[in-house]
Write a protein that holds these residues in place. Structure first.
Motif, PDB file in Angstrom:
ATOM      1  N   CYS A 243       0.809  -1.223   0.000  1.00  0.00           N
ATOM      2  CA  CYS A 243       0.000   0.000   0.000  1.00  0.00           C
ATOM      3  C   CYS A 243       0.842   1.272   0.000  1.00  0.00           C
ATOM      4  CB  CYS A 243      -0.942   0.002   1.204  1.00  0.00           C
ATOM      5  SG  CYS A 243      -2.081  -1.396   1.236  1.00  0.00           S
ATOM      6  N   PRO A 247       1.112   2.585  -4.921  1.00  0.00           N
ATOM      7  CA  PRO A 247       0.653   3.850  -5.509  1.00  0.00           C
ATOM      8  C   PRO A 247       1.769   4.690  -6.118  1.00  0.00           C
ATOM      9  CG  PRO A 247      -0.382   3.482  -3.383  1.00  0.00           C
ATOM     10  CD  PRO A 247       0.675   2.438  -3.527  1.00  0.00           C
ATOM     11  N   VAL A 250       2.438   3.483  -9.746  1.00  0.00           N
ATOM     12  CA  VAL A 250       1.356   3.610 -10.727  1.00  0.00           C
ATOM     13  C   VAL A 250       1.705   4.563 -11.873  1.00  0.00           C
ATOM     14  CG1 VAL A 250      -1.017   4.443 -11.044  1.00  0.00           C
ATOM     15  CG2 VAL A 250      -0.474   2.914  -9.159  1.00  0.00           C
ATOM     16  N   THR A 362     -11.779   2.945  -6.216  1.00  0.00           N
ATOM     17  CA  THR A 362     -10.402   2.507  -6.453  1.00  0.00           C
ATOM     18  C   THR A 362      -9.936   2.892  -7.852  1.00  0.00           C
ATOM     19  OG1 THR A 362     -10.775   0.642  -4.941  1.00  0.00           O
ATOM     20  CG2 THR A 362      -8.855   0.515  -6.386  1.00  0.00           C
ATOM     21  N   SER A 363     -10.821   2.762  -8.837  1.00  0.00           N
ATOM     22  CA  SER A 363     -10.463   3.147 -10.208  1.00  0.00           C
ATOM     23  C   SER A 363     -10.196   4.639 -10.296  1.00  0.00           C
ATOM     24  CB  SER A 363     -11.590   2.750 -11.173  1.00  0.00           C
ATOM     25  OG  SER A 363     -11.836   1.366 -11.131  1.00  0.00           O
ATOM     26  N   PHE A 366      -6.842   5.219  -8.734  1.00  0.00           N
ATOM     27  CA  PHE A 366      -5.768   4.688  -9.597  1.00  0.00           C
ATOM     28  C   PHE A 366      -5.477   5.650 -10.744  1.00  0.00           C
ATOM     29  CE2 PHE A 366      -3.998   2.216 -13.031  1.00  0.00           C
ATOM     30  CZ  PHE A 366      -3.100   1.371 -12.395  1.00  0.00           C
ATOM     31  N   LYS A 367      -6.522   6.139 -11.383  1.00  0.00           N
ATOM     32  CA  LYS A 367      -6.338   7.081 -12.487  1.00  0.00           C
ATOM     33  C   LYS A 367      -5.651   8.345 -12.014  1.00  0.00           C
ATOM     34  CE  LYS A 367      -8.901   9.852 -15.849  1.00  0.00           C
ATOM     35  NZ  LYS A 367     -10.254  10.225 -16.359  1.00  0.00           N
ATOM     36  N   ALA A 370      -1.976   7.873 -11.298  1.00  0.00           N
ATOM     37  CA  ALA A 370      -1.172   7.802 -12.511  1.00  0.00           C
ATOM     38  C   ALA A 370      -0.863   9.190 -13.063  1.00  0.00           C
ATOM     39  CB  ALA A 370      -1.889   6.969 -13.569  1.00  0.00           C
ATOM     40  N   ARG A 376      -1.949   9.408  -4.697  1.00  0.00           N
ATOM     41  CA  ARG A 376      -1.217   8.340  -3.998  1.00  0.00           C
ATOM     42  C   ARG A 376      -1.874   7.947  -2.687  1.00  0.00           C
ATOM     43  NH1 ARG A 376       4.822  10.817  -4.404  1.00  0.00           N
ATOM     44  NH2 ARG A 376       3.825  12.129  -2.813  1.00  0.00           N
ATOM     45  N   LEU A 379      -5.313   6.162  -3.216  1.00  0.00           N
ATOM     46  CA  LEU A 379      -5.138   4.811  -3.751  1.00  0.00           C
ATOM     47  C   LEU A 379      -4.601   3.877  -2.675  1.00  0.00           C
ATOM     48  CD1 LEU A 379      -5.204   2.797  -6.034  1.00  0.00           C
ATOM     49  CD2 LEU A 379      -2.946   3.604  -6.769  1.00  0.00           C
ATOM     50  N   CYS A 382      -7.477   2.990  -0.479  1.00  0.00           N
ATOM     51  CA  CYS A 382      -8.353   2.015  -1.141  1.00  0.00           C
ATOM     52  C   CYS A 382      -7.751   0.622  -1.075  1.00  0.00           C
ATOM     53  CB  CYS A 382      -8.583   2.418  -2.601  1.00  0.00           C
ATOM     54  SG  CYS A 382      -9.709   3.803  -2.839  1.00  0.00           S
ATOM     55  N   MET A 383      -6.439   0.533  -1.255  1.00  0.00           N
ATOM     56  CA  MET A 383      -5.771  -0.764  -1.177  1.00  0.00           C
ATOM     57  C   MET A 383      -5.865  -1.349   0.221  1.00  0.00           C
ATOM     58  SD  MET A 383      -2.418   0.058  -3.542  1.00  0.00           S
ATOM     59  CE  MET A 383      -1.684  -1.583  -3.317  1.00  0.00           C
TER      60      MET A 383
END
Length: 424
Positions: A243, A247, A250, A362-363, A366-367, A370, A376, A379, A382-383
């Protein structure tokens, strides 16, 4: 760093008072009370608009992903009622379970709602966690020496247990506990048990990594790492690595050289694949054998829950957890795993009600991770939630996981504002 409005003051003081609340056995009560209070403030600020005081005005409309959490948790309540009706559990049990929903699943919607609407800064959450880490480091020496100087495992159980909850451990003040498998001490700090404490330690490290002031960052990282190590939880060690590092890797998905390196690595598996699989398998076996009894009980609980769900109640579940057999040491069926627990208690409807908003959130993180460092922390959180869901029941732990849920709401607000402004 100080609160700038009543909502921030409530959040700030609740985090800083974690240890005093724990000493009173009140944390399980404080979490849900705070959730409904600040969610109520969020709804009030949306309703009053410009009529409310300027420092409490809504930061914008409710983001779509937060609406998903709200709808999902309402579906949870409907699934609960349907399960109770199908199994004739009676009005008393239905009322009790509905109150449990208000103290558990509802928090997964209330805190993101408050974070998305109220003017609460993520920097405030970060500093508050680092200060909590400092106080944890101050208290830790007493906890760590307790089993070696003859102090008792538990101090007392608060009379607040009368309000009801999953068990007396949620209202009990522990110095430490003995692992029944090895009879060595483990520490859970302000959590009801050690594995959950380890994930709270991961959350503290994630917040601390975003702190800009060095001394507070060091305090938060040190305290979070201490909690993880002292809890002796395998899940905590996995979370600390995955975790925090995940991130930060990513952004590589947008780098052509990273894809080229991945292609080279994939091609090399033709030669090294069998050896690598053998080593990974040995590592997994060693990981499981570190706490073989725990692994066996959890696996058996999951198998029983899955079989009972498929055979008896595929859509709305059994409505409530049920006592397990001696084979699983009488652990309730529907516990120790969020997803199998959902299938057993609330069926496929409840499973989807959590999966949809969690995947969306989470998506989104993640986006954003990135594209910018802003994603960070969300994400990583979320992890943690996803990792926690495979070893614990999220709904009965949301009362301590709430700062992460609040931060996810803040991130949803930040992403919505960026979308409106046309910037990443």
């Amino acid at each position: 760093m100080r609160p700038e409005n009543p909502a921030e003051a409530m959040v700030w003081k609740t985090i800083l008072w974690t240890w005093p609340f724990y000493a009173l056995g009140a944390l399980y009560v404080v979490g849900p009370v705070l959730a409904w209070l600040i969610a109520g403030l969020a709804v009030l600020s949306l309703y009053l608009g410009q009529a409310i005081r300027s420092d409490m005005r809504a930061t914008g409309p409710i983001p779509p992903v937060v609406w998903a959490w709200i709808i999902g948790m309402l579906v949870m309540l409907v699934a609960l009622w349907a399960g109770h009706l199908n199994w004739d559990l009676g009005l008393k049990q239905t009322t009790k379970s509905s109150i449990g929903w208000a103290k558990g699943w509802a928090l997964l919607a209330l805190f993101p709602l408050a974070g998305a609407v109220l003017p609460i800064r993520r920097e405030l959450l970060i500093r508050a966690h680092c200060r909590l880490g400092f106080w944890t480091l101050c208290i830790a020496p007493v906890l760590l020496v307790a089993p070696y100087i003859g102090l008792p495992e538990r101090i007392w159980t608060s009379p607040l247990k009368a309000v009801g909850g999953p068990g007396p451990e949620y209202f009990t003040v522990f110095l430490f506990t003995f692992d029944p498998a090895s009879w060595t001490p483990r520490w859970q700090f302000y959590a009801p048990w050690s594995p959950f404490a380890a994930l709270l330690g991961v959350v503290m490290v994630l917040f601390a990594l975003e702190e800009k002031e060095g001394r507070w960052r060091a305090a938060g990282i040190a305290a979070g790492t201490l909690i993880i190590l002292a809890s002796k939880s395998r899940m905590g060690l996995v979370g600390l690595l995955a975790c925090t590092v995940g991130p930060r890797l990513v952004p590589l998905v947008l780098r052509s050289w990273a894809w080229a390196g991945l292609a080279v690595f994939t091609a090399s598996l033709a030669v090294t694949g069998p050896w690598l699989l053998e080593k990974i398998g040995a590592g997994v076996d060693g990981f499981k054998s570190a706490r073989a009894d725990s692994t066996r009980v959890r696996a058996t609980l999951q198998r029983i829950a899955q079989e009972r769900w498929q055979e008896d109640a595929p859509w709305f579940g059994h409505g409530t957890v049920q006592p397990g057999p001696h084979l699983v040491e009488y652990m309730p069926i529907g516990t120790h795993h969020t997803w199998f627990g959902l299938l057993f208690v609330k069926g496929l409807v409840g499973f989807i009600a959590l999966a949809c908003p969690l995947i969306w959130q989470t998506s989104l993180a993640f986006k954003d991770a990135a594209l910018s460092p802003r994603g960070r922390l969300p994400l990583g959180l979320c992890m943690v939630v996803v990792l926690l869901s495979f070893g614990e029941n999220i709904e009965i732990e949301a009362y301590l996981l709430w700062p992460a849920l609040l931060c996810l709401g803040i991130h949803a607000r930040e992403c919505s504002h960026s979308f409106v402004q046309g910037v990443p």
